[in-house]
Each structure stands twice: as C-alpha cells, then as structure tokens.
Scaffold this motif. Structure first.
Motif, PDB file in Angstrom:
ATOM      1  N   GLU A  49       0.841  -1.187   0.000  1.00 55.00           N
ATOM      2  CA  GLU A  49       0.000   0.000   0.000  1.00 55.00           C
ATOM      3  C   GLU A  49       0.881   1.243   0.000  1.00 55.00           C
ATOM      4  OE1 GLU A  49      -2.591  -0.077   3.334  1.00 55.00           O
ATOM      5  OE2 GLU A  49      -3.731  -1.814   2.645  1.00 55.00           O
ATOM      6  N   LYS A  50       0.360   2.294  -0.611  1.00 53.81           N
ATOM      7  CA  LYS A  50       1.072   3.571  -0.603  1.00 53.81           C
ATOM      8  C   LYS A  50       0.207   4.615   0.077  1.00 53.81           C
ATOM      9  CE  LYS A  50       3.914   2.898  -4.749  1.00 53.81           C
ATOM     10  NZ  LYS A  50       4.266   3.440  -6.085  1.00 53.81           N
ATOM     11  N   ASP A  51       0.790   5.305   1.046  1.00 54.79           N
ATOM     12  CA  ASP A  51       0.111   6.398   1.727  1.00 54.79           C
ATOM     13  C   ASP A  51       0.838   7.696   1.413  1.00 54.79           C
ATOM     14  OD1 ASP A  51      -1.858   4.840   3.088  1.00 54.79           O
ATOM     15  OD2 ASP A  51      -0.308   4.173   4.480  1.00 54.79           O
ATOM     16  N   LEU A  62      -9.934  19.336  -6.633  1.00 56.51           N
ATOM     17  CA  LEU A  62      -9.062  18.526  -7.474  1.00 56.51           C
ATOM     18  C   LEU A  62      -9.630  17.132  -7.754  1.00 56.51           C
ATOM     19  CD1 LEU A  62      -5.625  19.493  -5.868  1.00 56.51           C
ATOM     20  CD2 LEU A  62      -6.498  20.194  -8.114  1.00 56.51           C
ATOM     21  N   GLY A  63     -10.808  16.859  -7.226  1.00 59.26           N
ATOM     22  CA  GLY A  63     -11.477  15.595  -7.525  1.00 59.26           C
ATOM     23  C   GLY A  63     -11.232  14.472  -6.535  1.00 59.26           C
ATOM     24  N   PHE A  64     -10.585  14.767  -5.403  1.00 57.98           N
ATOM     25  CA  PHE A  64     -10.351  13.752  -4.372  1.00 57.98           C
ATOM     26  C   PHE A  64     -11.652  13.498  -3.599  1.00 57.98           C
ATOM     27  CE2 PHE A  64      -6.119  15.035  -5.401  1.00 57.98           C
ATOM     28  CZ  PHE A  64      -5.283  13.993  -5.044  1.00 57.98           C
ATOM     29  N   THR A 102      -6.048   6.627  -8.810  1.00 57.14           N
ATOM     30  CA  THR A 102      -5.368   5.478  -8.194  1.00 57.14           C
ATOM     31  C   THR A 102      -6.107   4.933  -6.985  1.00 57.14           C
ATOM     32  OG1 THR A 102      -4.051   6.821  -6.653  1.00 57.14           O
ATOM     33  CG2 THR A 102      -3.160   6.494  -8.884  1.00 57.14           C
ATOM     34  N   LYS A 103      -6.988   5.738  -6.380  1.00 55.05           N
ATOM     35  CA  LYS A 103      -7.728   5.387  -5.158  1.00 55.05           C
ATOM     36  C   LYS A 103      -6.818   5.194  -3.942  1.00 55.05           C
ATOM     37  CE  LYS A 103     -11.416   5.527  -7.626  1.00 55.05           C
ATOM     38  NZ  LYS A 103     -12.247   6.754  -7.577  1.00 55.05           N
TER      39      LYS A 103
END
Length: 406
Positions: free
Chosen positions: A21-23, A37-39, A54-55
């Motif tokens: 996982e990437k945080d 920004l669409g988050f 990427t979620k």
C-alpha cells in the motif's frame, strides 16, 4: 501544495521489500482544495482523501493534541501551514516517520534510515505514549521484522512499560486489540509479538491468561523446556512453520491455558488441564472480540489435543467420538486445522522440533475410513432415526477397527 510518499511504503522500499500500500501526505492544502481537485473524502477523524484515479489514500498534514484516553482521545488540526516535519513527529516509530518527494529524495528528520540500518524499532517522540495502540503496533513490527534482526529499543520498551503503569493501556478497545493481534499472528515470527508485550508488561493486562503460563513447570520427561509459557511460544513458532492460517496460530497459542490453573501442589503434572482451559479460552476470546471461527477452533484444540497425541492408543469408539465431537465429517477442513495445531503442540518442545508426528496422519486415515461407508446398503434396510444412525456408526467402527489392525 506538495505531496509526499510516507510511512510503510518508504520504509519497505529502503528495506528492499515490496510495498503493498502507498500512503501520501499533502502539505500546504485544504479540504476545499482537495475537493476541487477531484479527491473523495473518506476520513472521519481527520481529512483523508482517495485519489480520483489510483484510489490511494492522501492525508492532509496534521498536528494532534491529546484530549482524552485511548486511540480516539485526540483532536486534530490540518491547516495549510502545518509542515511535513510536524506531521512526521506524531508518528510511532522513526522507521515509519520518513517521506519521499516527487524526485525520490528521502526526507528523514528523525533518523529513521539510521535506525533501519541498525535494525532498531525506536519511538519518534514522547508523544508515542499518548496512544496505547502503539504498544501493539511495536510488538507487531517486532514480529514482522525479527527475521531481519530488528529489536525494540530499550528506551521504547521503557516508555511502553510506563504506559502500562499509568493505565493508558487499559483504554484499548477490544476491536483494536483483536485487529493488531490477528495481523501479528500472520507475521513470520508471531511469538515475538507475545515476547515484546511481556517485556513491556502489557501481556499481563491484555492477555493475563497467557501471561500466567510463564513460570508454571511441566514434567521434564515430556517437556524438557519445563516452563509452560516457553512451551506455548515454541508451539506458536511451530504453528507458524506448519501453516499460514492465523486461526491455527491463535488456537495453538491458547491450547494450554488451563495449566495456569493447576494447583501448585500438583505440579509438574497437569491432569484435567483441558477442561480448565475451556472457560479461559472463552473469557479471552470474548474480551478481545475474537471472531466465532477463531474461538471454535481454539476450544476444539484446548479440549481434544491430548486425545490426538494418544491417537495410536485409542479404541475405535474413542476415535469415532473425537471425529464426531469435532464435526469432522461435515467440516473436514477445520479438523485438518485441528491436526496442525496438535502437531505444533507436539513439536513445540525442546528437542522435539523436527520429530515426526504420525498421530496426525493416523487421524487423517481414520476420518477417511469412517467416511468410506456404504450408505446405500444402510438405506436399503429401511432404518430411520436412531436405528439408522446406529447402523452408520457400526459400519464406521468396523472400518476403524480394520484400520487399527492393519
């Protein structure tokens, strides 16, 4: 607005391990800007967002202030002026308090790379002591990285002991204890999780039934390691070698709890420890909210493991009783887990680690023999109810007797 890769992904990259996982931490932004920004917002306690493509999780840099006890006793501030260093200092361990920018440069204000090189698990700051979940996390990381030579820093163990002494550990909720325990059981050396908790004095508060096993002697002939607590950890080591299943490892960990209740004048023998184990297993499972399937297997192993050890001596009727009592005909996959736990118990003794355990294969053959009955012939007798069940059992007993005589 700047974005940094943080935490475990940076740590594991530096260790040469693949990150699952990437945080990300976002510095210099606001919730409103992230929306634009669409988050997608997902955080309840503080602003965490999912990347529109990427979620992956993106959290705004934050500071924290202790407002109460336990994991939820914090207030958060996520202003755009919060720096990366201010965010990182609130993390648990130095090896988790590093970041990487878009150029690949490592930002390491708290010497995480040096602790990685020295194989040290060390807390970042005194703020570590404000969150009791970190006691469990450090023990879990110790279990994960033990094979790489990591150990917990002495000063971190001392801080964890202080958290136990001042009662902070008592504010852990059952769900968090279970979540961290289950994850630790899945690591390469789950026994280290228990050892670290014991060194931090937290085992007696979180798992008193396990802690009570240390110092309880067993018969040297069968248990050269003597100490029941030591045997329990050795059995857990063997379970980790035999199976990746956290259910198998959990049941193995709890299999001898009743030995702590043996009256000292009966030591080193532990007659009827199986029956004494059952209420302790139930008590522990309920306190930490262990799922039903974990509890059921743990109770099976606690009650029946000595029968498995004596498999080659048992009468056909007793063998059938073990199979039926453990629902082996309907749930053979769980019975297989039971056999692995028993093998781990048998091997979890000094000098027995590589000993063959024929009892497991015998019970596998016994289950197969007892399943191999001519149900059509029995149905042809037009039997019903108890008479039908008795006829099935008679054929199973015949097959088991044949197996015993082979």
């Amino acid at each position: 607005m700047k974005t940094y890769l943080v935490g475990g992904a940076v740590r594991d990259k530096l260790l040469g391990r693949g990150a699952t996982e990437k945080d990300w931490v976002v510095v210099g932004s606001t919730p409103e800007e992230m929306h634009r920004l669409g988050f997608t917002p997902v955080g309840k306690d503080f602003p965490v967002f999912l990347h529109p493509h990427t979620k992956e999780e993106y959290a705004l840099a934050r500071t924290e202030r202790k407002t109460g006890h336990g994991y939820s006793g914090f207030s958060f501030y996520c202003g755009s002026e919060v720096s990366l260093e201010e965010d990182l200092i609130r993390r648990d361990l130095t090896i988790n308090a590093m970041a990487e920018d878009e150029t690949g440069k490592i930002i390491d204000p708290y010497n995480g790379q040096q602790d990685l090189a020295n194989r040290i698990l060390r807390h970042v700051s005194p703020a570590f002591a404000e969150d009791p979940v970190r006691i469990l996390r450090v023990a879990r990381f110790a279990a994960r990285y033990h094979h790489l030579g990591f150990r917990v820093a002495d000063e971190t163990i001392q801080l964890m002991q202080m958290m136990v002494d001042n009662g902070e550990v008592d504010h852990l909720v059952a769900e968090r204890v279970w979540k961290e325990t289950e994850r630790a059981l899945g690591e390469q050396n789950p026994d280290v999780f228990i050892e670290v908790l014991r060194n931090a004095k937290a085992l007696a508060r979180l798992f008193p039934e396990i802690d009570a096993l240390f110092g309880v002697p067993q018969t040297a002939l069968h248990h050269p390691e003597i100490d029941t607590g030591v045997h329990t950890l050795m059995s857990l080591q063997q379970a980790a070698k035999l199976s990746p299943s956290t259910s198998v490892r959990f049941a193995t960990l709890l299999h001898d709890l009743g030995k702590a209740k043996t009256p000292p004048h009966e030591w080193p023998r532990h007659i009827a420890h199986e029956d004494r184990s059952l209420p302790l297993v139930k008590q522990l499972c309920e306190r930490i909210a262990a799922p039903k399937e974990y509890k059921e297997l743990a109770l099976m192993v606690a009650q029946w493991h000595t029968h498995c050890h004596r498999a080659l001596e048992l009468k056909p009727a007793t063998i059938l009783k073990v199979l039926q009592s453990n629902d082996a005909f309907r749930r053979p996959e769980r019975f297989e887990q039971f056999l692995l736990c028993c093998e781990a118990d048998a091997r979890g003794r000094t000098g027995f680690e590589d000993r063959h355990y024929p009892q497991a294969n015998f019970f596998r053959a016994a289950l197969s023999a007892a399943q191999n009955i001519d149900i059509t012939a029995i149905q042809a007798q037009n039997l019903t109810g108890k008479a039908f069940g008795d006829a099935v059992n008679q054929q199973r007993l015949h097959n088991l007797l044949t197996l015993k005589n082979e």
